[in-house]
Design a protein around this motif. Sequence first.
Motif, PDB file in Angstrom:
ATOM      1  N   THR A 150       1.083  -1.163   0.013  1.00 35.77           N
ATOM      2  CA  THR A 150      -0.170   0.158  -0.055  1.00 35.77           C
ATOM      3  C   THR A 150       0.942   1.315   0.054  1.00 35.77           C
ATOM      4  O   THR A 150       0.613   2.086  -0.715  1.00 35.77           O
ATOM      5  N   VAL A 151       1.993   1.232   0.849  1.00 32.93           N
ATOM      6  CA  VAL A 151       2.604   2.513   0.963  1.00 32.93           C
ATOM      7  C   VAL A 151       3.601   2.695  -0.323  1.00 32.93           C
ATOM      8  O   VAL A 151       3.630   3.688  -0.723  1.00 32.93           O
ATOM      9  N   PHE A 152       4.223   1.336  -0.754  1.00 29.09           N
ATOM     10  CA  PHE A 152       5.011   1.348  -1.746  1.00 29.09           C
ATOM     11  C   PHE A 152       4.138   2.014  -3.172  1.00 29.09           C
ATOM     12  O   PHE A 152       4.711   2.726  -3.879  1.00 29.09           O
ATOM     13  N   SER A 153       3.006   1.231  -3.351  1.00 30.10           N
ATOM     14  CA  SER A 153       2.366   1.728  -4.676  1.00 30.10           C
ATOM     15  C   SER A 153       2.022   3.039  -4.441  1.00 30.10           C
ATOM     16  O   SER A 153       2.002   4.015  -5.434  1.00 30.10           O
ATOM     17  N   GLY A 154       1.441   3.625  -3.263  1.00 25.67           N
ATOM     18  CA  GLY A 154       1.118   5.031  -3.079  1.00 25.67           C
ATOM     19  C   GLY A 154       2.380   5.906  -3.375  1.00 25.67           C
ATOM     20  O   GLY A 154       2.364   7.042  -4.074  1.00 25.67           O
ATOM     21  N   GLY A 155       3.437   5.520  -3.014  1.00 22.14           N
ATOM     22  CA  GLY A 155       4.571   6.365  -3.186  1.00 22.14           C
ATOM     23  C   GLY A 155       4.893   6.435  -4.843  1.00 22.14           C
ATOM     24  O   GLY A 155       5.438   7.397  -5.375  1.00 22.14           O
ATOM     25  N   LYS A 156       4.877   5.066  -5.281  1.00 25.34           N
ATOM     26  CA  LYS A 156       5.044   5.066  -6.799  1.00 25.34           C
ATOM     27  C   LYS A 156       3.886   5.899  -7.428  1.00 25.34           C
ATOM     28  O   LYS A 156       4.547   6.516  -8.718  1.00 25.34           O
ATOM     29  N   TYR A 157       2.992   5.888  -7.359  1.00 22.28           N
ATOM     30  CA  TYR A 157       1.989   7.073  -8.121  1.00 22.28           C
ATOM     31  C   TYR A 157       2.294   8.467  -7.775  1.00 22.28           C
ATOM     32  O   TYR A 157       2.491   9.230  -8.854  1.00 22.28           O
ATOM     33  N   PHE A 158       2.809   8.733  -6.843  1.00 23.86           N
ATOM     34  CA  PHE A 158       3.228  10.121  -6.322  1.00 23.86           C
ATOM     35  C   PHE A 158       4.642  10.470  -7.096  1.00 23.86           C
ATOM     36  O   PHE A 158       4.708  11.780  -7.534  1.00 23.86           O
ATOM     37  N   TYR A 159       5.501   9.486  -7.252  1.00 18.31           N
ATOM     38  CA  TYR A 159       6.874   9.640  -7.853  1.00 18.31           C
ATOM     39  C   TYR A 159       6.465   9.943  -9.326  1.00 18.31           C
ATOM     40  O   TYR A 159       7.041  10.665  -9.896  1.00 18.31           O
ATOM     41  N   GLY A 160       5.696   8.912  -9.874  1.00 16.47           N
ATOM     42  CA  GLY A 160       5.352   9.059 -11.281  1.00 16.47           C
ATOM     43  C   GLY A 160       4.641  10.295 -11.696  1.00 16.47           C
ATOM     44  O   GLY A 160       4.947  10.878 -12.814  1.00 16.47           O
ATOM     45  N   PHE A 161       3.651  10.933 -10.800  1.00 19.30           N
ATOM     46  CA  PHE A 161       2.979  12.122 -10.917  1.00 19.30           C
ATOM     47  C   PHE A 161       4.035  13.194 -11.084  1.00 19.30           C
ATOM     48  O   PHE A 161       3.997  13.964 -11.941  1.00 19.30           O
ATOM     49  N   SER A 162       4.877  13.192 -10.047  1.00 14.22           N
ATOM     50  CA  SER A 162       5.787  14.550  -9.999  1.00 14.22           C
ATOM     51  C   SER A 162       6.902  14.473 -11.106  1.00 14.22           C
ATOM     52  O   SER A 162       6.882  15.378 -11.556  1.00 14.22           O
ATOM     53  N   ARG A 163       7.379  13.358 -11.497  1.00 19.16           N
ATOM     54  CA  ARG A 163       8.225  13.199 -12.513  1.00 19.16           C
ATOM     55  C   ARG A 163       7.198  13.514 -13.890  1.00 19.16           C
ATOM     56  O   ARG A 163       7.829  14.606 -14.789  1.00 19.16           O
ATOM     57  N   ASN A 164       6.107  13.128 -14.142  1.00 19.26           N
ATOM     58  CA  ASN A 164       5.477  13.612 -15.158  1.00 19.26           C
ATOM     59  C   ASN A 164       5.118  15.138 -15.436  1.00 19.26           C
ATOM     60  O   ASN A 164       5.215  15.716 -16.068  1.00 19.26           O
ATOM     61  N   TRP A 165       4.656  15.599 -14.162  1.00 18.34           N
ATOM     62  CA  TRP A 165       4.423  17.078 -13.930  1.00 18.34           C
ATOM     63  C   TRP A 165       5.627  17.912 -14.226  1.00 18.34           C
ATOM     64  O   TRP A 165       5.616  18.851 -14.892  1.00 18.34           O
ATOM     65  N   ILE A 166       6.690  17.572 -13.632  1.00 18.49           N
ATOM     66  CA  ILE A 166       7.937  18.341 -13.904  1.00 18.49           C
ATOM     67  C   ILE A 166       8.352  18.216 -15.095  1.00 18.49           C
ATOM     68  O   ILE A 166       8.779  19.523 -15.807  1.00 18.49           O
ATOM     69  N   SER A 167       8.294  17.155 -16.074  1.00 21.19           N
ATOM     70  CA  SER A 167       8.311  17.205 -17.329  1.00 21.19           C
ATOM     71  C   SER A 167       7.609  18.098 -18.147  1.00 21.19           C
ATOM     72  O   SER A 167       8.036  18.754 -19.375  1.00 21.19           O
ATOM     73  N   LYS A 168       6.202  18.018 -17.639  1.00 27.95           N
ATOM     74  CA  LYS A 168       5.511  19.036 -18.592  1.00 27.95           C
ATOM     75  C   LYS A 168       5.694  20.507 -18.248  1.00 27.95           C
ATOM     76  O   LYS A 168       5.687  21.330 -19.047  1.00 27.95           O
ATOM     77  N   GLU A 169       6.068  20.758 -17.065  1.00 27.04           N
ATOM     78  CA  GLU A 169       6.386  22.051 -16.499  1.00 27.04           C
ATOM     79  C   GLU A 169       7.690  22.647 -17.165  1.00 27.04           C
ATOM     80  O   GLU A 169       7.767  23.953 -17.613  1.00 27.04           O
ATOM     81  N   THR A 170       8.589  21.765 -17.590  1.00 29.68           N
ATOM     82  CA  THR A 170       9.876  22.257 -18.243  1.00 29.68           C
ATOM     83  C   THR A 170       9.807  22.127 -19.708  1.00 29.68           C
ATOM     84  O   THR A 170      10.574  22.567 -20.557  1.00 29.68           O
ATOM     85  N   ALA A 171       8.704  21.699 -20.328  1.00 31.78           N
ATOM     86  CA  ALA A 171       8.694  21.505 -21.750  1.00 31.78           C
ATOM     87  C   ALA A 171       8.028  22.668 -22.277  1.00 31.78           C
ATOM     88  O   ALA A 171       7.695  23.383 -21.827  1.00 31.78           O
TER      89      ALA A 171
END
Length: 183
Positions: free
Chosen positions: A162-183
Amino acid sequence: MFNLPNSLSLARIATIPFLVVLLYYPSRITCLLAMLVFMLASLTDLVDGFIARRWNIVTTVGKFLDPLADKLLIGAILIMLVHLGWIEAWICIIIISRELAVTGLRAIAADYGMIIAADSFGKLKTILQIAALCPLTLHYPWFGLDPKPIGMVCLYAALVLTVFSGGKYFYGFSRNWISKETA
């Protein structure tokens, strides 16, 4: 809205009051009945998704209702198990907090035009939670077998996932969000 998959999700939600009543004054019979109702309700999760994809009736309402039904069902059982003193509150708090956080994250992601679909870890997390909650709900020994240790091992494994998958979702979102913000 009232296609078969959505109706199954609504039926899953409708089982919650019955589960609460069955567990409110636990006995061997009420716990057995609660476990059977919980198992049946959990199986509808598999069936509604299969039918929705197979018959191509995936709807926006269904995309919201199906995970909501899962979270409400699992959350209700966890809360009842805490109420009964059969599991510690911190476990329930972590699991429910993760579910609320990921739901909120999905809403934020949708606002950015991103979709955060359930991945294999999230699905495995749900399976482990169900696998844990069945013996924990059964509670009383049957045929000389105490289901609680099995349930607790599965619950701790589910907690880690539960903790791992939740962290994975947040990490994936932040990576995706950062890449959209820098694009």
